[in-house]
Design a protein around this motif. Structure first.
Motif, short mmCIF file in Angstrom:
data_model
loop_
_atom_site.label_atom_id
_atom_site.label_comp_id
_atom_site.label_asym_id
_atom_site.label_seq_id
_atom_site.Cartn_x
_atom_site.Cartn_y
_atom_site.Cartn_z
N MET A 108 11.38 7.05 -27.60
CA MET A 108 11.45 8.28 -26.80
C MET A 108 12.15 7.98 -25.48
N LYS A 109 12.95 8.93 -25.04
CA LYS A 109 13.61 8.75 -23.74
C LYS A 109 13.08 9.81 -22.78
N ALA A 110 12.76 9.38 -21.57
CA ALA A 110 12.21 10.32 -20.58
C ALA A 110 13.28 11.32 -20.14
N ILE A 111 12.84 12.55 -19.90
CA ILE A 111 13.70 13.58 -19.34
C ILE A 111 13.06 13.99 -18.00
N VAL A 112 13.86 14.03 -16.95
CA VAL A 112 13.29 14.39 -15.64
C VAL A 112 14.05 15.56 -15.03
N SER A 113 13.40 16.21 -14.09
CA SER A 113 14.06 17.29 -13.35
C SER A 113 14.80 16.68 -12.17
N ALA A 114 15.64 17.50 -11.52
CA ALA A 114 16.40 17.02 -10.36
C ALA A 114 15.44 16.57 -9.26
N SER A 115 14.34 17.30 -9.07
CA SER A 115 13.46 16.92 -7.96
C SER A 115 12.67 15.64 -8.31
N GLU A 116 12.31 15.47 -9.58
CA GLU A 116 11.64 14.21 -9.97
C GLU A 116 12.60 13.03 -9.76
N MET A 117 13.88 13.26 -10.08
CA MET A 117 14.87 12.18 -9.91
C MET A 117 15.05 11.87 -8.43
N ALA A 118 15.11 12.93 -7.60
CA ALA A 118 15.30 12.71 -6.16
C ALA A 118 14.09 11.96 -5.58
N ALA A 119 12.88 12.29 -6.09
CA ALA A 119 11.68 11.61 -5.60
C ALA A 119 11.74 10.12 -5.98
N ALA A 120 12.23 9.85 -7.19
CA ALA A 120 12.34 8.45 -7.63
C ALA A 120 13.39 7.72 -6.80
N ASP A 121 14.50 8.40 -6.48
CA ASP A 121 15.53 7.81 -5.60
C ASP A 121 14.90 7.39 -4.28
#
Ligand SMILES: NC(=O)C1=CN([C@@H]2O[C@H](COP(=O)(O)OP(=O)(O)OC[C@H]3O[C@@H](n4cnc5c(N)ncnc54)[C@H](OP(=O)(O)O)[C@@H]3O)[C@@H](O)[C@H]2O)[C@@H](O)CC1
Ligand SMILES: [K+]
Length: 480
Positions: free
Chosen positions: A1-14
């Motif tokens: 399985m590959k994770a799918i994230v939203s733009a805000s989840e990605m920005a938080a991870a950044d």
């Protein structure tokens, strides 16, 4: 399985990676650019010409770094900025500075509506907007994108084709149509949910060392063929061990639907399958599927799982049985006319249940149109979860969506247009029912059936035209 994230989840991870783990943002941007250049170099000839369209944010910054790295590889690059280079901030500004020191041609697009597309170039790098898009693209820029899309130029989209939002699968305005999209760390929703994913071309995900904090665990996944786990049997197994499935349907002239579901269930490992119908005579010669007149069944406690709906019809005679049966502790797949019954009467859907609507049926359940469902499939499946809480939902269509009662989302990566054939949904419901009858948990049942159903179509199109598959071919493929 590959994770799918939203733009805000990605920005938080950044932010987490930069601020807490101490990886400089400029290093992440460099890795992102290297990933794109690595992919592009596979496609280029020694004399290739590349155009980079760079927007005002960090997606543009990636584009500037890509231009510098391509130049370093000896590729001829031209860069067009959406605005004056002096307006860049942060890491993008640093990359603008680094590029200016090189012999790379950089110009500003004065008026996007009249901007002459570089028709002679081999690839266009779309670094206009990434996950920071905050509204639909309008005006001259919309015109530029529309011309780019019909120009025939090959486009590599950086992170996400400009105009799409990472957060959903809608296409709210003009969006670049890419041949290749290179994204970073995780898939975003637009890469896998229709209709947005149709603009992404081939999507390649590159690990650039962004980490998620423990609290920021994603709840959305792309499941692919390699995630499929076939039903297993032990050496001493007997048919009683693999469950007894009831298929309720095949009423007045629609025996085929129930028959397909039942035969698919047997092929997918169910020990015994019985169809309950008002037309047993339609099923002809006795065979591996047992058939009974539905009137003989005052309750359905004998079955380990039920599939309710394929060919059920909307006649009172069909629905009246379902009102009488005690479904409280049953595992049930609701499909086809069974969904119309749920929509009309809000019948108790069971202890452990899944609804498997196609967009038209989802529209009936939601009181909207199929077009609206397809425009925003994520919103539609979430609205279904609100209207029918407590069970699993599966929204059919290209990139079938599955939502758990807890809100976990799965996008099925297998399947293609060959599945657009009468009865393919009946086969799927039978396959899910088979897994439930064998004692699998709902998550495993739904995902395994969905993946395997799609794999049958993916295998079919390797050797046959897509239009030629019929539902029986899916059942046939389950032999392998
Ligand atoms: N460390 C990291 O974070 C990393 C990030 N990375 C990269 O950064 C990207 C995200 O960057 P980002 O957040 O700067 O947003 P981005 O997509 O460039 O756009 C924002 C700009 O666009 C503007 N704008 C928005 N909508 C508009 C519209 N419709 N029409 C016109 N303008 C519009 C908006 O203006 P505003 O809305 O403020 O008016 C703002 O100026 C990400 O996709 C990835 O490529 C990688 O390098 C890896 C490391
Ligand atoms: K982009």
């Amino acid at each position: 399985m590959k994770a799918i994230v939203s733009a805000s989840e990605m920005a938080a991870a950044d932010r987490y990676t930069i601020e807490r783990l101490g990886v400089p943002g400029i290093e992440l941007m460099e890795r992102a650019a290297r990933a794109c250049v690595g992919e592009l170099m596979e496609e280029l000839r020694p004399d290739s010409l590349v155009t980079v369209l760079a927007g005002p944010g960090n997606n543009g910054g990636d584009g500037l770094a890509i231009a510098r790295l391509l130049h370093g590889e000896g590729v001829t690059v031209r860069v067009f900025l959406l605005q004056d280079g002096e307006t860049y901030r942060g890491d993008a500004a640093l990359n603008h500075q680094r590029l200016r020191d090189l012999a790379v041609d950089i110009s500003v697009i004065e008026d996007p509506a009249t901007f002459g597309l570089p028709l002679g170039c081999d690839w266009v790098v779309d670094a206009l907007f990434g996950t920071g898009l905050s509204r639909p693209i309008t005006g001259g820029l919309a015109n530029l994108i529309e011309r780019l899309n019909v120009s025939g130029l090959r486009v590599l989209a950086v992170d996400i084709p400009s105009g799409l939002s990472g957060d959903h699968g809608r296409v709210d305005g003009p969006a670049v149509r890419a041949r290749l999209t290179v994204t970073f760390q995780c898939l975003k929703f637009a890469h896998v949910v229709t209709p947005a994913c149709l603009s992404c071309g081939d999507v390649r995900v590159h690990d650039i060392g962004i980490s998620f904090s423990d609290e920021a665990r994603t709840g959305s996944w792309l499941v692919e063929g390699r995630d499929f786990q076939r039903p297993t049997r032990d050496v001493e197994g007997h048919k009683g061990r693999y469950g007894y499935l009831g298929v309720v349907g095949g009423f007045a002239g629609m025996a085929g639907a129930a028959s397909l579901a039942a035969r698919a269930a047997l092929r997918f490992g169910a020990g015994k399958v019985r169809v309950l119908t008002d037309q047993p005579a339609y099923f002809g010669q006795p065979g591996s599927v047992m058939v009974d007149h539905v009137d003989r069944w005052k309750q359905v406690g004998d079955f380990d799982a039920l599939v309710i709906g394929p060919g059920l019809s909307r006649a009172e005679a069909a629905w009246s049985h379902l009102r009488q049966w005690d479904l409280r502790d049953r595992s049930i797949v609701w499909d086809a006319d069974g969904l119309h019954l749920l929509a009309a009467e809000r019948l108790f859907p069971g202890k452990d249940w899944v609804m498997t609507p196609h967009p038209g049926e989802a529209a009936v359940l939601l009181g909207t149109t199929a077009g609206e469902v397809q425009r925003d499939r994520l919103a539609a499946i979430r609205a279904l979860a609100k209207a029918f809480p407590g069970g699993w939902l599966l929204l059919k269509g290209f990139r079938t969506l599955v939502l758990s009662p807890g809100g976990e989302l799965f996008v099925c990566g297998t399947g293609n247009v060959a599945l657009a054939t009468a009865g393919s949904g009946d086969v799927l419901s039978g396959m899910i029912g088979a897994m439930l009858a064998q004692g699998c948990a709902m998550e495993e049942a739904v995902l395994s059936a969905c993946l395997r159903h799609g794999l049958a179509a993916d295998r079919w199109v390797r050797h046959h035209p897509d239009y030629s598959m019929i539902a029986e071919d899916i059942i046939e493929d389950l032999k392998y």
